[in-house]
Design a protein around this motif. Structure first.
Motif, mmCIF file in Angstrom:
data_model
loop_
_atom_site.group_PDB
_atom_site.id
_atom_site.type_symbol
_atom_site.label_atom_id
_atom_site.label_comp_id
_atom_site.label_asym_id
_atom_site.label_seq_id
_atom_site.Cartn_x
_atom_site.Cartn_y
_atom_site.Cartn_z
ATOM 1 N N ARG A 233 0.822 -1.209 0.000
ATOM 2 C CA ARG A 233 0.000 0.000 0.000
ATOM 3 C C ARG A 233 0.856 1.259 0.000
ATOM 4 N NH1 ARG A 233 -3.498 2.055 -0.358
ATOM 5 N NH2 ARG A 233 -4.964 2.428 1.322
ATOM 6 N N PHE A 234 2.134 1.116 0.388
ATOM 7 C CA PHE A 234 3.026 2.273 0.468
ATOM 8 C C PHE A 234 4.069 2.276 -0.651
ATOM 9 C CE2 PHE A 234 1.088 1.784 4.517
ATOM 10 C CZ PHE A 234 0.844 3.083 4.930
ATOM 11 N N GLY A 235 3.870 1.429 -1.636
ATOM 12 C CA GLY A 235 4.761 1.426 -2.781
ATOM 13 C C GLY A 235 6.021 0.616 -2.608
ATOM 14 N N PHE A 236 6.099 -0.182 -1.527
ATOM 15 C CA PHE A 236 7.288 -0.996 -1.278
ATOM 16 C C PHE A 236 7.107 -2.407 -1.824
ATOM 17 C CE2 PHE A 236 7.789 2.164 2.154
ATOM 18 C CZ PHE A 236 9.134 2.482 2.004
ATOM 19 N N THR A 237 8.183 -2.961 -2.368
ATOM 20 C CA THR A 237 8.190 -4.334 -2.860
ATOM 21 C C THR A 237 9.235 -5.135 -2.096
ATOM 22 O OG1 THR A 237 7.547 -3.653 -5.090
ATOM 23 C CG2 THR A 237 8.574 -5.827 -4.860
ATOM 24 N N SER A 238 8.852 -6.310 -1.621
ATOM 25 C CA SER A 238 9.790 -7.154 -0.879
ATOM 26 C C SER A 238 10.856 -7.706 -1.815
ATOM 27 C CB SER A 238 9.046 -8.312 -0.214
ATOM 28 O OG SER A 238 9.961 -9.246 0.335
ATOM 29 N N ILE A 239 12.101 -7.692 -1.362
ATOM 30 C CA ILE A 239 13.159 -8.294 -2.181
ATOM 31 C C ILE A 239 12.943 -9.792 -2.298
ATOM 32 C CG2 ILE A 239 14.854 -6.512 -1.605
ATOM 33 C CD1 ILE A 239 16.155 -8.554 0.319
ATOM 34 N N ALA A 240 12.154 -10.369 -1.397
ATOM 35 C CA ALA A 240 11.901 -11.816 -1.438
ATOM 36 C C ALA A 240 10.952 -12.198 -2.562
ATOM 37 C CB ALA A 240 11.332 -12.288 -0.105
ATOM 38 N N ASP A 241 10.228 -11.228 -3.117
ATOM 39 C CA ASP A 241 9.288 -11.534 -4.193
ATOM 40 C C ASP A 241 10.009 -12.095 -5.414
ATOM 41 O OD1 ASP A 241 7.269 -10.649 -2.590
ATOM 42 O OD2 ASP A 241 6.873 -8.800 -3.711
ATOM 43 N N ALA A 242 11.255 -11.707 -5.585
ATOM 44 C CA ALA A 242 12.011 -12.162 -6.750
ATOM 45 C C ALA A 242 12.777 -13.450 -6.486
ATOM 46 C CB ALA A 242 12.994 -11.076 -7.197
ATOM 47 N N SER A 243 12.694 -13.962 -5.280
ATOM 48 C CA SER A 243 13.390 -15.217 -4.969
ATOM 49 C C SER A 243 12.590 -16.384 -5.532
ATOM 50 C CB SER A 243 13.562 -15.387 -3.458
ATOM 51 O OG SER A 243 12.321 -15.640 -2.840
#
Length: 332
Positions: A233-243
């Motif tokens: 909701r704040f525009g952040f993407t987890s670095i784990a999403d690309a794992s």
């Protein structure tokens, strides 16, 4: 410290919820369902007479709930969920709570006991003569065992979505005789999240990445988790999403975290050993990470970041401030 609901907003929200409740009670003898079969009661609640009881609320995860009927306003509530405990006090039901589990530590002065929500002891729970038990999980047949003893159990599991969290606040308010307060709390926390997210959006914070550290072995969260949705909701993407782990709570390698170079690092494990903002730069490769160099490593109380109660508003405010601080760097 929890951000208090502004008095004017609380008054407006409570008044609106009270008016809605009055309409619902007036129409109690009519149909409760909308055209698509969904209830139009706050939190899925079906109040009975003018006192609000008996009341039927949805128990369980949205999409897989069962109806729970509570005959009278509960006066001896046992809470086995820290999130539910915080919400009970926030909706004004604290005086109705006689015991909480060993993990419930907020607000200050709650009647903490040795009861466990992870390994519930039915005999120990019944020792408090509850007329309502609130739990996050139906562990070891907790619901059926307490039902045999004549004690209703309201299940409020860890939500999968933000709307589920709002629904639980409403349901807990309805179950305890505080329908208006539960609706007002849900509306307030939702609005707080929306307002904070709008601030981040105005700052141009989209496209930022984060690493949310759950423990020193580098377990984290993806955007599919409840807390991950809040970050999104704040525009952040987890670095784990690309794992390629395929796990919503993956354990990342030290090399992966360093190479991903997140814009923001959130430490929720500072109670473990020497984990702290000051010391993360001593980890191999971390001194050169953007978040460390730019001072965007923060410590967050794990209770605030892992519970789905009223303090979600606090975490939302923190994320908004981080997004605003990072936005200029992201624009470059």
């Amino acid at each position: 410290m929890t951000t208090p609901m502004p008095k004017t907003r609380l008054a407006r929200a409570t008044a609106a919820a009270a008016c809605a409740l009055a309409v619902l009670l007036t129409a109690a003898c009519g149909s409760d369902a909308t055209a698509d079969g969904a209830t139009d009661r706050p939190g899925g609640a079906h109040p009975g007479d003018a006192s609000g009881f008996p009341v039927t609320v949805a128990s369980g995860q949205l999409g897989a709930t069962t109806d729970l009927t509570i005959e009278q306003e509960p006066q001896r509530i046992v809470s086995l969920s820290p999130s539910a405990t915080e919400t009970l006090w926030a909706v004004g039901a604290g005086d109705q709570v006689t015991a909480v589990d060993d993990q419930s530590d907020y607000p200050r002065g709650v009647p903490t006991t040795k009861l466990s929500g992870f390994q519930p002891n039915v005999e120990a729970i019944l020792g408090y003569s509850p007329d309502l038990v609130v739990a996050a999980d139906d562990t070891d047949g907790l619901v059926s065992d307490l039902r045999k003893a004549g004690v209703p159990v309201l299940l409020l599991p860890a939500p999968k979505t933000l709307p589920e969290a709002w629904s639980q606040m409403e349901r807990l308010g309805a179950a305890t005789g505080h329908v208006a307060e539960g609706a007002a709390l849900a509306a307030h926390v939702k609005q707080s999240v929306d307002d904070a997210a709008a601030k981040a959006a105005r700052a141009g914070a989209r496209g930022l990445t984060y690493f949310h550290e759950l423990d020193p072995s580098l377990y984290t969260v993806t955007g599919k988790t409840f807390i991950g949705q809040l970050y999104r909701r704040f525009g952040f993407t987890s670095i784990a999403d690309a794992s390629a782990s395929g796990d919503d709570y993956p354990r990342l390698s030290p090399e992966y975290v360093v190479s991903a170079d997140p814009d923001l690092v959130v430490l929720t494990d500072t109670g473990y050993g020497d984990v702290s903002v000051r010391n993360v730069g001593d980890r191999p490769g971390w001194a050169d990470m953007s978040a460390v160099r730019g001072g965007h490593v923060i410590e967050v109380d794990p209770d605030i970041s892992s519970r789905w109660g009223p303090r979600l508003a606090d975490f939302a405010d923190l994320l908004a401030r981080q997004a605003q601080s990072l936005a200029p760097a992201a624009a470059r």
